[in-house]
Design a protein around this motif. Structure first.
Motif, short mmCIF file in Angstrom:
data_model
loop_
_atom_site.label_atom_id
_atom_site.label_comp_id
_atom_site.label_asym_id
_atom_site.label_seq_id
_atom_site.Cartn_x
_atom_site.Cartn_y
_atom_site.Cartn_z
N GLY A 109 0.81 -1.21 0.00
CA GLY A 109 0.00 0.00 0.00
C GLY A 109 0.84 1.26 0.00
O GLY A 109 2.06 1.23 -0.16
N ASP A 110 0.17 2.38 0.18
CA ASP A 110 0.84 3.68 0.20
C ASP A 110 1.77 3.80 1.41
O ASP A 110 1.53 3.18 2.46
CB ASP A 110 -0.19 4.81 0.26
N ALA A 111 2.81 4.59 1.27
CA ALA A 111 3.70 4.85 2.39
C ALA A 111 3.02 5.78 3.39
O ALA A 111 2.26 6.68 3.02
CB ALA A 111 5.00 5.48 1.89
N VAL A 112 3.30 5.55 4.65
CA VAL A 112 2.71 6.34 5.73
C VAL A 112 3.49 7.64 5.91
O VAL A 112 4.73 7.63 5.95
CB VAL A 112 2.73 5.53 7.04
N ALA A 113 2.77 8.75 6.02
CA ALA A 113 3.39 10.04 6.30
C ALA A 113 3.31 10.35 7.79
O ALA A 113 2.46 9.83 8.50
CB ALA A 113 2.71 11.14 5.49
N ALA A 114 4.18 11.23 8.24
CA ALA A 114 4.26 11.56 9.67
C ALA A 114 2.99 12.20 10.19
O ALA A 114 2.73 12.18 11.41
CB ALA A 114 5.45 12.48 9.92
N THR A 115 2.17 12.77 9.31
CA THR A 115 0.94 13.44 9.72
C THR A 115 -0.29 12.57 9.53
O THR A 115 -1.41 13.01 9.80
CB THR A 115 0.76 14.74 8.94
N ASP A 116 -0.12 11.34 9.07
CA ASP A 116 -1.26 10.46 8.78
C ASP A 116 -1.93 9.96 10.06
O ASP A 116 -1.31 9.85 11.12
CB ASP A 116 -0.81 9.25 7.96
N SER A 117 -3.19 9.61 9.91
CA SER A 117 -3.91 8.85 10.92
C SER A 117 -4.07 7.44 10.40
O SER A 117 -4.32 7.23 9.21
CB SER A 117 -5.28 9.47 11.20
N LEU A 118 -3.91 6.46 11.29
CA LEU A 118 -3.87 5.06 10.88
C LEU A 118 -4.92 4.22 11.61
O LEU A 118 -5.32 4.54 12.73
CB LEU A 118 -2.49 4.46 11.18
N LEU A 119 -5.33 3.16 10.95
CA LEU A 119 -6.14 2.11 11.55
C LEU A 119 -5.25 0.90 11.71
O LEU A 119 -4.65 0.44 10.73
CB LEU A 119 -7.33 1.78 10.65
N VAL A 120 -5.12 0.38 12.94
CA VAL A 120 -4.11 -0.64 13.20
C VAL A 120 -4.62 -1.73 14.15
O VAL A 120 -5.58 -1.54 14.90
CB VAL A 120 -2.83 -0.03 13.83
N GLN A 121 -3.94 -2.88 14.07
CA GLN A 121 -3.91 -3.87 15.13
C GLN A 121 -2.52 -3.79 15.74
O GLN A 121 -1.53 -3.62 15.02
CB GLN A 121 -4.10 -5.29 14.56
N TYR A 122 -2.42 -3.98 17.06
CA TYR A 122 -1.09 -3.98 17.64
C TYR A 122 -1.06 -4.76 18.94
O TYR A 122 -2.09 -5.01 19.58
CB TYR A 122 -0.58 -2.56 17.87
N LYS A 123 0.15 -5.12 19.31
CA LYS A 123 0.42 -5.79 20.58
C LYS A 123 1.72 -5.22 21.12
O LYS A 123 2.69 -5.06 20.36
CB LYS A 123 0.54 -7.30 20.37
N GLY A 124 1.75 -4.92 22.42
CA GLY A 124 2.96 -4.36 23.02
C GLY A 124 3.41 -5.17 24.21
O GLY A 124 2.59 -5.58 25.05
N VAL A 125 4.72 -5.41 24.29
CA VAL A 125 5.32 -6.13 25.42
C VAL A 125 6.54 -5.35 25.91
O VAL A 125 7.10 -4.52 25.20
CB VAL A 125 5.73 -7.57 25.05
N VAL A 126 6.92 -5.63 27.15
CA VAL A 126 8.12 -5.03 27.73
C VAL A 126 9.32 -5.91 27.42
O VAL A 126 9.26 -7.14 27.59
CB VAL A 126 7.96 -4.87 29.25
N TRP A 127 10.41 -5.30 26.94
CA TRP A 127 11.58 -6.09 26.57
C TRP A 127 12.10 -6.93 27.74
O TRP A 127 12.36 -8.12 27.58
CB TRP A 127 12.69 -5.16 26.06
N ASP A 128 12.26 -6.35 28.90
CA ASP A 128 12.91 -7.03 30.02
C ASP A 128 12.15 -8.26 30.49
O ASP A 128 12.76 -9.24 30.94
CB ASP A 128 13.09 -6.07 31.20
N THR A 129 10.83 -8.23 30.41
CA THR A 129 10.02 -9.32 30.96
C THR A 129 9.25 -10.11 29.90
O THR A 129 8.81 -11.22 30.17
CB THR A 129 9.00 -8.76 31.96
N GLY A 130 9.08 -9.51 28.73
CA GLY A 130 8.24 -10.14 27.71
C GLY A 130 6.77 -10.04 28.02
O GLY A 130 5.92 -10.60 27.30
N LYS A 131 6.42 -9.31 29.07
CA LYS A 131 5.03 -9.22 29.51
C LYS A 131 4.23 -8.26 28.62
O LYS A 131 4.65 -7.15 28.33
CB LYS A 131 4.97 -8.73 30.96
N GLU A 132 3.06 -8.73 28.19
CA GLU A 132 2.17 -7.89 27.39
C GLU A 132 1.52 -6.84 28.28
O GLU A 132 1.03 -7.14 29.36
CB GLU A 132 1.09 -8.76 26.75
N PHE A 133 1.53 -5.59 27.80
CA PHE A 133 0.90 -4.51 28.58
C PHE A 133 -0.26 -3.86 27.84
O PHE A 133 -1.06 -3.14 28.44
CB PHE A 133 1.93 -3.45 28.98
#
Length: 334
Positions: free
Chosen positions: A240-264
């Motif tokens: 798809g198109d490249a994302v610009a710094a001013t764009d708004s996005l629709l996303v799925q995401y998952k975040g974890v902490v590096w030290d523990t691997g724990k999802e937050f």
């Protein structure tokens, strides 16, 4: 009460983040004229009866994706919701609360005055078919239709802008509206990036799962020190198109902490997609996603100085000066 994304629920005044005072997403921004977005004055109405017509003829631009020309309405419009599938697509069925990507044209029944269209802007609308995000006529007319379809429908004030109309768009409280909508895509909590697999050869970086079944990908943290600089690598590269710094996005995401691997934090856990401007989020997200292609899954490793630093959100489970790791599926640009 729905849990807010930690990406925008941040401490006020933190230098790396924009303070955000409410929980509204960008999904309701239809255009400068905001035509199909929900009325703030119209009260909730019972579901309409779906009828076949009458509907005015499409006199030009008859192909899917072409800007249509629609005749003036003849006689009195239906007091219910008149809906016709002009072109039947064979794609995914749209459900209520999905986000849809669509081109559309809207005009007034009695005058054929076009009050808004996305074709001239050359940018389809992406909006959620949810109450208070869009007028009810859209929700009821498009739910159950398939992507690849062109749908024409008329919306009386009851399921449009109510008796107050929409003065910004020149719509009176007595106007029945006619829309032609070309449904391109639909997105929901089961959506995933669909790009091409990119090799993950660096043993010192997290390895991210490549499943595209709508389930949360795995994030395996290596037994290595966290990078001190931002990492933003393709896991699946979209086209798809490249994302610009001013764009708004629709996303799925998952975040974890590096030290523990724990999802937050995770959209998968909430069962709801996230939409926001890259100007609202941590610098690591904004820098990591800028330039990446829509349809991609991206690994982002964010050092503290580009994340929450020594002021993580209260109750997040994130310690001070934590490196954060995200898997982000860029579904669409809003």
């Amino acid at each position: 009460m729905r849990r807010r994304s930690l990406l925008i629920a941040v401490p006020a005044g933190l230098a790396t983040l924009a303070a955000c005072g409410d929980d509204k997403s960008d999904s309701s921004k239809a255009s400068d004229s905001a035509s199909p977005s929900a009325s703030t004055s119209a009260s909730a109405a019972p579901p309409p009866k779906i009828v076949d017509g009458p509907l005015p003829a499409i006199t030009a631009g008859a192909k899917f994706g072409e800007k249509p020309t629609v005749a003036k309405g003849s006689g009195d419009p239906s007091k219910q919701l008149a809906v016709k599938t002009v072109i039947a697509g064979g794609g995914t069925t749209v459900a209520e609360n999905d986000y849809v990507q669509a081109h559309y044209l809207g005009q007034v029944w009695a005058t054929a005055k076009v009050f808004d269209n996305s074709y001239d802007r050359k940018a389809p609308l992406i909006i959620q078919l949810a109450q208070n995000s869009i007028i009810d006529g859209w929700r009821y007319a498009l739910t159950g239709k398939k992507t690849g379809s062109r749908v024409e429908f008329s919306v009386p004030p009851t399921w449009g802008y109510g008796t107050e109309g929409n003065s910004q768009a020149g719509i009176k409280g007595t106007d029945t509206l006619v829309f032609v909508v070309d449904l391109q895509e639909t997105f929901n909590a089961k959506s995933s990036a669909k790009g091409t697999n990119v090799a993950q050869n660096d043993a010192d970086l997290p390895k991210v799962g490549t499943n595209t079944d709508g389930k949360a990908p795995s994030i395996d943290i290596p037994k290595a020190d966290a990078p001190t600089k931002l990492v933003a690598n393709y896991i699946l590269e979209g086209d798809g198109d490249a994302v610009a710094a001013t764009d708004s996005l629709l996303v799925q995401y998952k975040g974890v902490v590096w030290d523990t691997g724990k999802e937050f934090d995770s959209t998968y856990g909430r069962g709801q997609l996230a939409s926001f401007s890259l100007e609202q989020v941590v610098k690591g997200w904004a820098q990591g996603l800028t330039g990446k292609k829509v349809g991609s899954r991206v690994l982002i490793s964010i050092p503290p100085k580009l994340g929450y630093g020594d002021s993580p959100p209260s109750g997040s489970g994130i310690e001070k000066d934590s490196t954060l790791v995200f898997s982000v599926d860029i579904l669409a640009k809003m």
